[in-house]
Design a protein around this motif. Structure first.
Motif, PDB file in Angstrom:
ATOM      1  N   THR A 117       0.819  -1.221   0.000  1.00  0.00           N
ATOM      2  CA  THR A 117       0.000   0.000   0.000  1.00  0.00           C
ATOM      3  C   THR A 117       0.848   1.264   0.000  1.00  0.00           C
ATOM      4  O   THR A 117       0.386   2.323   0.415  1.00  0.00           O
ATOM      5  N   THR A 135      -7.079  -3.357  -8.975  1.00  0.00           N
ATOM      6  CA  THR A 135      -8.138  -3.346  -7.953  1.00  0.00           C
ATOM      7  C   THR A 135      -8.286  -4.729  -7.335  1.00  0.00           C
ATOM      8  O   THR A 135      -8.422  -4.862  -6.110  1.00  0.00           O
ATOM      9  N   THR A 136      -8.235  -5.758  -8.169  1.00  0.00           N
ATOM     10  CA  THR A 136      -8.309  -7.133  -7.663  1.00  0.00           C
ATOM     11  C   THR A 136      -7.154  -7.402  -6.710  1.00  0.00           C
ATOM     12  O   THR A 136      -7.346  -7.984  -5.639  1.00  0.00           O
ATOM     13  N   MET A 138      -5.488  -5.210  -4.911  1.00  0.00           N
ATOM     14  CA  MET A 138      -5.679  -4.460  -3.664  1.00  0.00           C
ATOM     15  C   MET A 138      -6.680  -5.163  -2.745  1.00  0.00           C
ATOM     16  O   MET A 138      -6.426  -5.299  -1.538  1.00  0.00           O
ATOM     17  N   LEU A 139      -7.786  -5.627  -3.305  1.00  0.00           N
ATOM     18  CA  LEU A 139      -8.783  -6.339  -2.500  1.00  0.00           C
ATOM     19  C   LEU A 139      -8.220  -7.661  -1.991  1.00  0.00           C
ATOM     20  O   LEU A 139      -8.406  -8.025  -0.825  1.00  0.00           O
ATOM     21  N   LEU A 142      -5.867  -7.050   0.872  1.00  0.00           N
ATOM     22  CA  LEU A 142      -6.567  -6.789   2.130  1.00  0.00           C
ATOM     23  C   LEU A 142      -7.014  -8.092   2.777  1.00  0.00           C
ATOM     24  O   LEU A 142      -6.838  -8.294   3.978  1.00  0.00           O
ATOM     25  N   VAL A 143      -7.574  -8.976   1.965  1.00  0.00           N
ATOM     26  CA  VAL A 143      -7.992 -10.275   2.477  1.00  0.00           C
ATOM     27  C   VAL A 143      -6.781 -11.034   2.993  1.00  0.00           C
ATOM     28  O   VAL A 143      -6.812 -11.633   4.067  1.00  0.00           O
TER      29      VAL A 143
END
Length: 166
Positions: A117, A135-136, A138-139, A142-143
């Motif tokens: 990040t 975007t995928t 980044m998500l 996070l997971v």
């Protein structure tokens, strides 16, 4: 116990070495061919299978905490390699997908700055497909950072409790 820890570290280093070797030998043009989406989907399915396998092995490992930690390091490496290959392939197929054409080292750099990040802003996604992949990531990151770390620690704790009962 020291021997088990040494074996776990060796397993981790070999696994990371295999991932890096795969990254080095895979040409971006192979990723950029018409089967890019299929390859990315297959990689995610294999990654999900790897997560499930590592959780199972952590639960049954004699030193579950070490197995959990080494598994997380291998999974983080796998995610960086997966997304770096995706970025290099996208850039190879469309040099205007990012603010600059990405070679493999640039793709690793971009994947790591996205994972951490940090996002220095020197490389950004310009095309819609590239933005969707970023975007995928980044998500997914996070997971990974929040979810998988917690789950692996819970599995390690369950494995330790299971050993005490036996």
């Amino acid at each position: 116990r020291h021997r088990m820890i040494a074996m776990a570290l060796l397993r981790m280093l070999v696994s990371i070495g295999i991932l890096i070797a795969e990254f080095v030998i895979t040409p971006p043009d192979d990723i950029a061919n018409g089967r890019f989406g299929i390859g990315l989907f297959t990689a995610f399915v294999l990654l999900a299978a790897l997560v499930a396998w590592e959780m199972y092995r952590t639960l049954n490992d004699p030193v579950p905490e070490v197995r959990a930690a080494t598994s997380l390091l291998v999974l983080v490496t796998a995610i960086v390699v997966l997304f770096a290959l995706a970025y290099a392939g996208m850039s190879s197929a469309n040099p205007d997908a990012f603010t600059e054409p990405l070679g493999k080292s640039d793709a690793v750099y971009f994947a790591v700055t996205t994972l951490s990040t940090t996002g220095f802003g020197d490389i950004t996604a310009l095309s819609e497909p590239a933005r969707w992949v970023v975007t995928t990531q980044m998500l997914f990151d996070l997971v990974l950072l929040v979810g998988l770390a917690r789950v692996f620690m819970l599995v390690a704790k369950a494995g330790r409790a299971r050993q005490k009962r036996a």
